[in-house]
Design a protein around this motif. Sequence first.
Motif: not given
Length: 147
Positions: A86-113
Amino acid sequence: MKKVMVLLSVCLGLLSPLAWSHCQVPCGIYDDHARVTQMLEDAATVAKATAMMAELAGKEDAQSQNQMVRWVVNKEQHAQKVIATISDYFLTQRVKSSQKDYQQRLVKHHEVIVAAMKAKQNADSKYAEALTKAIEALAPYYPEHKH
């Protein structure tokens, strides 16, 4: 039991966090679905380790204590692999602030961690189940691509 705890502490202290994620060059070669599948496999290993620990709890013979340590270490390693992915792959490379659902994605990825951290800290199967559910919640973001 004190000997087991000391041995376990030594073993865990020797482990360094392992990053099983893709490079950060960026090379442009991504297989997000494969990473989700791998995290689900890691979560299944965490669940299996938790179940085996419950079976071994209270047993005093050397073989059972040895297996207990091995299952705890295994649980720790696989939960840490999820955190690293999650940290080294998804949050650094695949979750981008330009995504319309950025905040929701951050929350879901954080929930996994957080779920992985709790699975490391606890021996109750409900934490392993929560980890699996948190990873499954990411799957719609990363569908399988047919090449």
